[in-house]
Design a protein around this motif. Structure first.
Motif, mmCIF file in Angstrom:
data_model
loop_
_atom_site.group_PDB
_atom_site.id
_atom_site.type_symbol
_atom_site.label_atom_id
_atom_site.label_comp_id
_atom_site.label_asym_id
_atom_site.label_seq_id
_atom_site.Cartn_x
_atom_site.Cartn_y
_atom_site.Cartn_z
ATOM 1 N N ILE A 33 -20.855 -89.949 3.005
ATOM 2 C CA ILE A 33 -21.846 -90.460 3.957
ATOM 3 C C ILE A 33 -22.479 -91.766 3.469
ATOM 4 C CG2 ILE A 33 -24.021 -89.949 5.143
ATOM 5 C CD1 ILE A 33 -23.217 -86.931 4.919
ATOM 6 N N MET A 34 -23.321 -91.685 2.454
ATOM 7 C CA MET A 34 -24.113 -92.842 2.050
ATOM 8 C C MET A 34 -23.275 -93.988 1.511
ATOM 9 S SD MET A 34 -27.172 -92.524 2.870
ATOM 10 C CE MET A 34 -28.634 -91.533 3.035
ATOM 11 N N GLY A 35 -22.226 -93.683 0.745
ATOM 12 C CA GLY A 35 -21.407 -94.746 0.166
ATOM 13 C C GLY A 35 -20.722 -95.599 1.217
ATOM 14 N N PRO A 36 -19.773 -95.013 1.970
ATOM 15 C CA PRO A 36 -19.043 -95.825 2.949
ATOM 16 C C PRO A 36 -19.877 -96.263 4.147
ATOM 17 C CG PRO A 36 -18.354 -93.521 3.038
ATOM 18 C CD PRO A 36 -19.223 -93.657 1.828
ATOM 19 N N MET A 37 -20.895 -95.475 4.527
ATOM 20 C CA MET A 37 -21.661 -95.809 5.728
ATOM 21 C C MET A 37 -22.853 -96.719 5.446
ATOM 22 S SD MET A 37 -21.744 -92.189 7.794
ATOM 23 C CE MET A 37 -20.249 -91.326 8.289
ATOM 24 N N CYS A 38 -23.369 -96.670 4.227
ATOM 25 C CA CYS A 38 -24.597 -97.430 3.919
ATOM 26 C C CYS A 38 -24.435 -98.365 2.719
ATOM 27 C CB CYS A 38 -25.767 -96.469 3.685
ATOM 28 S SG CYS A 38 -26.255 -95.523 5.144
#
Length: 672
Positions: free
Chosen positions: A441-446
């Motif tokens: 979630i946080m890595g690729p999306m944010c």
């Protein structure tokens, strides 16, 4: 004496009357007995060096008793008589507005409404400390009240080493926490060095003076739950059940985030004080103590697609097992107990009461460890049963999968995809069956796009200033979104929605603070708009900062950098460069820590604070520092071949001609 006079006094020249712990507030558990008799003498000598020798005879038995009773020397006698909270910046004594801002932020971290164990100077996470003892606090505040903008205060793991000559563009304070030699970075090494009074665990934002209460984790959890739901389907969050654990410290934000995201949440907590505190604060809607009642209530909530947060006062393993027996379908699952600190109150074994666990923890630590590991195996087994039914489970960066693996739980997969423990898995030992929320979630999306937790504090303490900054930030984001590429439209919209609902959701605890996720462009434009508003007299001074849980501040192989796949996720060059770069680009204070949300020896993380005062100097600093603070991380993620980061750094180079980053060449897999 007035408040300002007490600050300027520092360590008093006379012994104040003896003080005792306030039994009505939360306290750190007794730490394990780890020092030899000679080391106990050394701990006493270390503590007594803060005081004139004429007081040593009286203080020795008192400090010795603290060491025996609590495993640490906290120096309760020297707790200030005044109330600690984030006062308006004008209330603090000093020759430097920057130094006053740091005093404000330190006091916010230790506010009883904010801190987890305030009398032990612990802000969150069970061991995330601002200082090791009250003498350090008093001396630090005194130095800050005296310093000019030609000096820098040097902080060694809570100890103020002193004021050193520097210059106005240097950081006013440089903080390190727990920066020990790598071979001495095991949990027991921390226990010993902390008991000796020579090192401390600064967590992420505790020892950096940048904690803003649970609001930060509310925002991060909201974003995580929203995107976790999107990974399941595109039908929204209504009626989806999110099961997790932990209501103490930061994790108390989970039910609030669940409500904002629009799910049904069940959060288990073994400590009744934490459970009912969150209920009284309005962070959780209902408290249930009976498992059958919990099942009935959750089934009703799912049937009616309610938005409700439920606290279960008891062990999370019971919840997972009971929901399996009763066929309660869990869409989203995670855990937010403090498993970076598993043997000293971060995670509690099943079958023992809270009080029994605390007693065993102190008196029989080896048996306690066995009970915790046995519980972790049961915990993982129950989760595995639910994921077989379709539950989306993610590790929330609290070292759950890491400690479960070390306990022998089946949290790995073999070549055929079967769940096994690490001894049966021929895959890399750090590869788990379930993703870290950063990987998915946080890595690729944010993070790969440069989005991370940007935060600010209105130094005036005026709620109207916060309201005005919310309006400014929202306006800036809406303007940016008009020309943003489609790849980041969802991130932009989520944060616009968040900031529009921030006042309504009553997120402020302690200082008048706010957080949102923004990329470098957003951070710089919001900060400039704040600085312009200060120049015009529309608002007072603003302190900028961020969580260390960000794009480039932290190297953490099981959390922030868990989606780095080029073999470099165990290196910490990025975090070190981050703090060095911030320090000469204009940060008001900088920090670097060993340890954080995943544990001592498992992560290196750095942070900063910056005062905006409406001057041209502040504008120059914010542009230089915020650009580096984000793009350093995007560049590293790009070099690891992360597609989203390659996109983001190319876009950054187009906008800034002076930015030239080495880009990776991609190898055709067929050739390999």
């Amino acid at each position: 004496m007035t408040f300002q006079e007490q600050i300027k006094e520092g360590i008093p020249s006379h012994l104040p009357s003896k003080k005792y712990r306030d039994t009505t507030i939360s306290h750190a558990p007794k730490r394990k007995e780890i020092l030899s008799e000679e080391e106990k003498k050394l701990a006493l000598k270390n503590a007594l060096r803060y005081f004139d020798s004429q007081f040593h005879a009286e203080l020795i038995p008192e400090f010795k008793q603290e060491l025996e009773d609590f495993g640490r020397i906290y120096m309760y006698r020297f707790m200030p008589d005044y109330k600690i909270f984030a006062r308006p910046i004008s209330d603090y004594p000093g020759n430097s507005e920057q130094a006053k801002a740091i005093q404000l932020m330190i006091q916010n971290n230790l506010d009883h409404a904010v801190a987890q164990h305030p009398e032990e100077l612990i802000t969150y996470g069970g061991n995330g400390a601002v200082f090791q003892n009250w003498a350090q606090y008093l001396l630090t505040m005194k130095y800050l009240s005296e310093m000019t903008e030609e000096q820098t205060l040097v902080m060694y793991s809570g100890h103020p080493m002193g004021l050193f000559p520097s210059h106005k563009n240097a950081p006013r304070v440089v903080v390190t926490n727990g920066m020990v030699i790598p071979n001495y970075s095991k949990p027991d090494d921390w226990e010993k060095m902390n008991a000796l009074g020579v090192s401390q665990y600064g967590q992420m934002t505790a020892g950096s003076y940048m904690y803003i209460g649970p609001q930060g984790i509310v925002h991060g959890t909201t974003i995580t739950v929203l995107n976790g739901s999107r990974k399941i389907d595109d039908k929204g969050t209504a009626g989806k059940l999110f099961v997790t654990a932990g209501l103490g410290g930061m994790s108390g934000a989970q039910p609030k985030a669940g409500n904002i995201a629009g799910v049904i949440s069940v959060t288990a907590e073994v400590n009744p004080a934490a459970t009912y505190k969150r209920h009284e604060q309005g962070w959780v809607d209902e408290v249930i103590t009976d498992l059958d009642e919990l099942v009935t209530r959750v089934k009703k909530a799912k049937e009616n697609k309610e938005v409700v947060s439920i606290a279960y006062n008891g062990n999370i393993v019971d919840v997972w097992e009971k929901f399996d027996e009763e066929n309660v379908y869990i869409e989203l699952g995670s855990d937010q107990t403090s498993l970076h600190n598993p043997w000293a109150g971060g995670y509690y074994p099943i079958g023992l009461s809270f009080e029994e666990s605390n007693q065993m923890m102190a008196e029989n630590p080896e048996l306690f460890k066995e009970k915790v590991q046995e519980t972790l195996r049961r915990h993982a087994e129950a989760i595995n049963k639910h994921t077989a039914k379709g539950t989306y489970f993610f590790d929330y960066g609290n070292a759950f999968l890491l400690e479960a693996s070390r306990a022998g739980a089946k949290v790995h997969k073999d070549e055929k995809g079967n769940l096994v423990d690490s001894s049966y898995s021929k895959l890399a030992s750090e590869t788990f069956a379930y993703p870290s929320y950063v990987q998915d979630i946080m890595g690729p999306m944010c993070f790969d796009y440069g989005f991370g937790p940007f935060r600010w504090v209105c130094a005036s303490g005026n709620p109207l200033d916060l309201e005005k900054t919310d309006e400014i930030a929202c306006q800036v984001l809406e303007e940016i979104m008009q020309h943003s590429p489609k790849e980041i439209q969802q991130q932009m919209q989520d944060n616009i929605t968040w900031i529009k609902g921030a006042q309504e959701n009553k997120l402020v605890v302690g200082s008048q603070a706010r957080i949102l996720y923004a990329d470098a462009e957003g951070r710089m434009k919001i900060a400039k708009a704040f600085n312009d508003a200060i120049t015009k007299g529309e608002i007072g001074a603003v302190v900028l900062g961020r969580d260390h849980h960000d794009v480039s501040g932290t190297d953490s192989p099981f959390r922030e950098t868990s989606n780095i796949y080029d073999g470099s996720k165990f290196t910490a060059d990025m975090a070190i460069h981050n703090v060095i770069g911030d320090s000469f680009r204009g940060a008001t204070w900088v920090s670097i820590h060993n340890g954080g949300g995943v544990g001592w020896g498992e992560v290196i993380n750095g942070g900063f604070g910056m005062l905006l005062d409406g001057t041209q100097d502040a504008e120059n600093r914010l542009k230089s520092m915020l650009h580096w603070d984000v793009n350093n991380g995007i560049a590293r993620r790009s070099w690891a071949r992360n597609e989203e980061a390659i996109f983001a750094i190319k876009r950054a180079m187009e906008e800034e001609p002076l930015l030239k980053v080495t880009l990776p060449n991609i190898v055709d897999e067929k050739l390999l």
